[in-house]
Design an enzyme around this catalytic site. Structure first.
Site, short mmCIF file in Angstrom:
data_model
loop_
_atom_site.label_atom_id
_atom_site.label_comp_id
_atom_site.label_asym_id
_atom_site.label_seq_id
_atom_site.Cartn_x
_atom_site.Cartn_y
_atom_site.Cartn_z
N HIS A 165 -6.41 -5.06 -3.75
CA HIS A 165 -6.50 -5.78 -4.40
C HIS A 165 -7.62 -5.94 -4.98
CE1 HIS A 165 -7.27 -9.72 -3.07
NE2 HIS A 165 -6.29 -9.32 -1.59
N CYS A 166 -7.73 -6.66 -6.62
CA CYS A 166 -9.49 -7.17 -6.25
C CYS A 166 -9.55 -9.05 -6.74
CB CYS A 166 -10.15 -6.55 -6.75
SG CYS A 166 -9.40 -5.90 -8.62
N GLU A 167 -9.95 -9.19 -7.48
CA GLU A 167 -10.17 -10.49 -8.46
C GLU A 167 -8.78 -10.37 -8.70
OE1 GLU A 167 -12.45 -14.45 -10.32
OE2 GLU A 167 -13.31 -12.27 -10.51
#
Length: 328
Positions: free
Chosen positions: A231-233
């Site tokens: 995941h990222c933001e």
């Protein structure tokens, strides 16, 4: 369409009145009596048109003592029989030869064509079914995915929602999963501002390769899984890109379809969606956006580093391809 002009003056009567589609007159040139004549002529014209253009009956014909007839029952050896149906989809039917032998051959040919179309439809349905099954299989197609997936931005990746990640952290899948990794692909200042408990901060492809593929993690049992969640933001670009990178590198090290890590997921909505729902599962309990005003310099530095590393990786990849092409 025929047009007749009805003209008169003060000393003439109506000169001609015949079936017409349009009546033209000048209101100022007609007195009350002559308008009445025009109306009578128009009325008779309409009645005559009603007789000549009477619409066909749209109802099904009923056989005596039998059910209603279908339009297909109007075919007599390939010929369309005159009927009361208006706008039937059967507009042209090729006539079969009157010779019984030829008629039988033509019937066989039609039957063969129908069979062929049926088989093609079955084949297409089978392909679609296989594609739908692959959506629920791991990357090596050996088993069904352990985690429930949801639809996401990228069709080639498997997404899970924040609720599933929370269940993963609470141990609800420990009967199937031997070990799981949550990979936070955000930049270090974002990670330090708040991240999911136990998540690893790997935001470069080199770090990803060194951690997972230099010494691959192997499950102790064949029925136990190794799960990796990226995941990222927002899980829009960086997380999906790192997920694809690991899969490509894994493929390159194995003979298709074997993989070290066949089960990769992306957290749908990223940290932005996870944090407000499960703040208690984050440490520290905060959220630092990528474009935070206090980290403008950090953002520029991380981006330049990422571009430099990506450029170097692409260069090494091109060199390896050239060496492979010139080698005997």
């Amino acid at each position: 369409m025929a047009v007749f002009l009805i003209c008169r003056n003060h000393h003439q009567h109506l000169t001609k009145c015949s079936p017409a589609q349009l009546l033209c007159s000048t209101p100022s040139a007609l007195d009350h009596g002559n308008r009445k004549k025009d109306a009578i002529c128009s009325s008779s014209t309409n009645k005559e048109n009603e007789n000549t253009l009477k619409p066909r009956n749209l109802k099904f014909q009923k056989r005596s003592g039998g059910p209603y007839m279908s339009p297909l029952s109007l075919l007599n050896k390939g010929n369309l029989v005159e009927s009361e149906y208006l706008g039937s989809p059967i507009t042209a039917i090729p006539k079969l030869d009157k010779n019984p032998e030829l008629e039988e051959d033509q019937a066989e040919e039609i039957s063969d064509e129908l069979t062929e179309f049926f088989l093609e439809d079955q084949e297409e349905a089978k392909v679609l079914e296989e594609d739908s099954k692959q959506e629920y299989l791991t990357g090596d197609f050996s088993q069904v995915c352990a985690l429930p997936t949801v639809s996401g931005r990228h069709q080639d990746l498997k997404y899970i929602n924040p609720e599933t990640v929370a269940a993963l952290l609470s141990g609800k899948f420990q009967g199937l999963i031997e070990k799981f990794y949550i990979i936070d692909c955000r930049y270090p200042y974002e990670y330090l501002g708040g991240h999911i408990q136990g998540a690893l901060n790997l935001y470069s492809q080199e770090e990803l390769y060194n951690f997972f593929l230099k010494t691959p993690v192997v499950p102790l049992g064949t029925q136990r899984r190794i799960i990796i969640v990226f995941h990222c933001e927002f899980s829009s670009e960086r997380g999906p890109r790192m997920c694809r990178c690991l899969r490509e590198q894994d493929r390159a090290l194995n003979q298709y379809p074997a993989l070290y890590y066949p089960e990769l997921y992306v957290l749908n909505g990223g940290y932005r969606d996870f944090f407000p729902e499960y703040t208690e599962l984050c440490e520290p309990q905060g959220y630092c956006p990528m474009r935070h005003q206090d980290h403008t310099a950090d953002l520029l530095r991380c981006r330049s580093q990422s571009k430099a590393v990506e450029g170097e990786r692409q260069l090494q990849k091109q060199i390896a391809l050239l060496v492979k092409d010139v080698s005997p």
